[in-house]
Design an enzyme around this catalytic site. Structure first.
Site, mmCIF file in Angstrom:
data_model
loop_
_atom_site.group_PDB
_atom_site.id
_atom_site.type_symbol
_atom_site.label_atom_id
_atom_site.label_comp_id
_atom_site.label_asym_id
_atom_site.label_seq_id
_atom_site.Cartn_x
_atom_site.Cartn_y
_atom_site.Cartn_z
ATOM 1 C CG HIS A 91 -5.868 2.572 -0.033
ATOM 2 N ND1 HIS A 91 -5.347 1.475 0.615
ATOM 3 C CD2 HIS A 91 -6.512 3.290 0.922
ATOM 4 C CE1 HIS A 91 -5.661 1.525 1.895
ATOM 5 N NE2 HIS A 91 -6.376 2.616 2.105
ATOM 6 C CG HIS A 134 -1.780 -1.195 1.357
ATOM 7 N ND1 HIS A 134 -3.144 -1.133 1.166
ATOM 8 C CD2 HIS A 134 -1.504 -2.492 1.629
ATOM 9 C CE1 HIS A 134 -3.670 -2.341 1.326
ATOM 10 N NE2 HIS A 134 -2.679 -3.188 1.615
ATOM 11 C CD GLU A 164 -17.983 -7.194 25.735
ATOM 12 O OE1 GLU A 164 -18.974 -7.457 26.441
ATOM 13 O OE2 GLU A 164 -18.049 -6.446 24.723
ATOM 14 C CG HIS A 184 -26.047 -14.567 27.642
ATOM 15 N ND1 HIS A 184 -26.763 -14.121 26.572
ATOM 16 C CD2 HIS A 184 -25.671 -13.461 28.345
ATOM 17 C CE1 HIS A 184 -26.845 -12.789 26.622
ATOM 18 N NE2 HIS A 184 -26.187 -12.368 27.672
#
Length: 677
Positions: free
Chosen positions: A261, A27, A411, A473
């Site tokens: 890019h 890149h 998290e 869960h």
């Protein structure tokens, strides 16, 4: 100065484009656009010792967009960390210039740049670590953390958590450059989002400065303002040109095109040769540091040496005046495991391993001064509040004398921040949530494994026995995924991650001992929500549980010459104890119960020990509250595994035990059927 500064930036651009061109992969555009900022930062602001890359009080630079590695490698070549041959070998086998940077502190690479967003979150962690240590040893050791982020990193969801936490904590030692060029890999930014990034960061409590990111004078002024800020982290939004300086066959401008890019300039339709010439280089010999740039950076390095010498002298004077604190400082920075009497930690009988972990955390809070524990808004449920009950206060803006980081519901951000804390050094760090939410954290703990960072992951509610919360869960496949990392080697040829699922309170103490003493890889502690019966012991349970340090061990032999080997980890071991008792009482079948806290660690033991614990010729029966495949490596072909090969259901834990066959009676019947009895 600006003429030389611009020449150095153009030199970086040439080297970056040349690396990608030679590799035929990479890149170039972003690296060429960001060259002005990184050049000013390294030459005028970043404090480091050219001769001591591991100097603990250096400023840190965290690159978020790893695909812009050519920019970093080219800049580091100007300060003597990489040779032209190293740059020519970009992205090649065995080179020290991989496609995305991998942590190499001696050469100036502070972090492994993984998926976008994590790099700047690690920078937040490093900034927290610096404030934590300054609170204990003084401002003489203060240093800055700089981050570099791209449009992609700003868009990644992790940026919200990192921005919020850094602003809430008032991390004025954190300065981030946002390379804003309106170009993404496959489209333009304004076709993806119209959000006001400046206002977003201001709302999080950041100072925001907007500049022309290709103007050295504006960059310089913005960095000066950022360094003077005392209350807020700073975001410098630098509007840059993707592929700055790139031209085509007819000298037409090729900057700010999507095509530049993610591919070599020649593949993007530009002319590599004309671009090098346009930037002042020799197209036939592009891997060169310009003589005037080399002279300029030689002066820069002398200034850096002088600055480092002065700071080290200040440290020496402080150490002489404060010998006890100095000894503590060196102990912190050594990363050595703390000396803890884990045997002395008391547990109530038959408790959940998450509660046993809380008991250990009380002691760690009291005896380990350089430890930070974090939880994603679950401390009273994952029981990391034991660390708080042990006396650890929260880290808050203006006061980093505490040791607990309340991360909020974030998290992935929390885990990436913990990686940054570990990368900075001097601090033991752990983070916690429910095991099922480890899905959110996978990119970060994978980088922990790749970087060999000893972050401790505390994952509770480890099985379908979460119960009424239901299948969303209840982790079923999670332990199997985790065991894969135990089977994968890191670049040092060692187990990538130590995954520990203790079978009772005593094993939990041992698991924490193993985690704290493991300074080479991350450790996962997988803990139960429900109470578990303590395993039987001939002497004292803790002493026998120490055998878990070999990964697996014999918990109990029922009768002579076992006819079956019963294998499990975690809460299922106690169920096997119940089944073994029934086998002996009802059928006279002798058995051997094995607690396998870590398959990876067990497979590192001598063959003779492995054969003693799990003899190959004796039938095996495995019990796991997750996918059956979790135990395939231990049970093998000579036996049967009872697992859960479906999603869970919403019901009380004891009901699920009955329905899924996790009772001593059910397991006894299965073993009898397997043995033909």
């Amino acid at each position: 100065m600006n003429t030389t500064t611009n020449r150095a930036a153009d030199n970086i651009r040439i080297l970056a484009a040349s690396m990608v061109e030679k590799a035929k992969s990479g890149h170039p555009g972003g690296a060429m656009g960001g060259a002005d900022y990184i050049n000013v930062l390294y030459s005028e602001f970043l404090n480091f010792d050219p001769d001591d890359g591991e100097w603990v009080n250096r400023d840190r630079f965290f690159l978020d967009p790893g695909h812009m590695s050519p920019m970093l490698y080219a800049t580091l070549s100007l300060i003597g960390k990489y040779s032209m041959e190293d740059l020519k070998n970009f992205r090649q086998w065995g080179s020290i210039t991989p496609g995305h940077p991998e942590v190499d502190v001696k050469r100036g690479v502070e972090n492994t740049s993984g998926p976008l967003g994590q790099g700047h979150a690690m920078a937040v962690g490093a900034a927290i670590a610096e404030r934590f240590l300054v609170a204990r040893f003084g401002e003489w050791m203060a240093h800055k953390t700089y981050a570099f982020i791209s449009d992609g990193g700003i868009q990644e969801e992790i940026s919200q958590g990192a921005g919020r936490i850094a602003g809430t904590l008032g991390l004025a030692n954190l300065i981030m450059f946002y390379d804003s060029n309106n170009i993404q890999l496959s489209t333009k930014v304004d076709e993806v989002t119209h959000e006001d990034t400046a206002k977003k960061y201001e709302a999080w409590g950041w100072q925001v400065i907007t500049i022309d990111g290709n103007d050295a004078a504006e960059i310089r002024q913005a960095l000066k303002v950022a360094q003077e800020e005392k209350e807020r982290p700073t975001l410098i939004i630098g509007h840059t040109l993707m592929g700055k300086g790139a031209v085509g066959a007819n000298e037409e401008d090729f900057s700010n095109k999507v095509s530049t890019h993610g591919q070599p300039l020649s593949a993007a339709g530009a002319s590599f040769e004309n671009t090098v010439a346009n930037l002042g280089g020799d197209p036939q010999n592009p891997f060169v540091i310009f003589p005037d740039v080399q002279e300029y950076y030689a002066q820069v390095l002398e200034e850096k040496r002088a600055q480092a010498k002065q700071k080290k002298a200040e440290q020496a004077a402080w150490e002489k005046a404060n010998p006890e604190l100095a000894a503590k400082f060196h102990r912190f920075m050594s990363g050595e495991a703390p000396a803890i009497d884990y045997k002395a930690i008391a547990h109530k009988a038959n408790i959940a391993t998450r509660q046993a972990s809380a008991d250990v955390l009380v002691t760690l809070a009291q005896e380990v001064e350089n430890m930070i524990v974090s939880s994603a808004d679950l401390s009273n449920s994952d029981k990391t509040d034991g660390f708080i009950k042990g006396g650890a206060r929260n880290l808050v803006k203006g006061d980093f004398s505490g040791k607990f980081l309340q991360a909020g519901v974030a998290e992935l951000t929390m885990a990436a921040i913990c990686n940054g804390i570990a990368l900075h050094g001097g601090i033991h760090v752990a983070c916690a949530t429910f095991f099922v939410f480890s899905d959110y954290m996978k990119p970060a703990f994978r980088l922990s494994a790749l970087m060999q960072m000893p972050v401790k992951y505390i994952w509770t509610h480890d099985a379908f026995r979460v119960g009424e919360d239901g299948p969303t869960h209840q982790p079923i496949e999670h332990e199997a995924q985790l065991r894969l990392l135990e089977k994968m080697q890191n670049h040092a040829g060692k187990m990538s991650m130590l995954a520990l699922r203790p079978a009772d309170a005593a094993e939990t103490s041992v698991a924490w001992k193993m985690a704290m003493e493991n300074t080479e890889t991350p450790t996962a502690l997988v803990l139960s929500r429900q109470n578990i019966n303590d395993l039987p012991a001939v002497t004292d349970r803790y002493t026998e549980a120490l055998k878990a340090e070999k990964g697996a061990y014999i918990v109990q032999k029922n009768g002579e010459n076992p006819k079956v080997i019963l294998i499990a980890s975690g809460s299922e071991v106690a169920t096997l104890i119940d089944a073994a008792k029934l086998l002996l009482e009802r059928k006279g079948i002798a058995s051997q119960v094995v607690s396998a806290i870590s398959e990876g660690l067990f497979r590192q033991q001598p063959t003779a020990y492995q054969e003693e614990v799990i003899p190959a010729s004796t039938p095996h029966f495995g019990l796991t509250a997750g996918l059956s495949v979790t135990l395939e490596g231990l049970v093998g072909c000579n036996g049967k595994i009872h697992g859960v090969n479906h999603f869970g259901y919403s019901a009380p834990a004891k009901v699920l035990d009955e329905k899924f066959g996790f009772t001593g009676e059910f397991v006894y019947n299965e073993i009898c059927e397997m043995l033909g009895k």
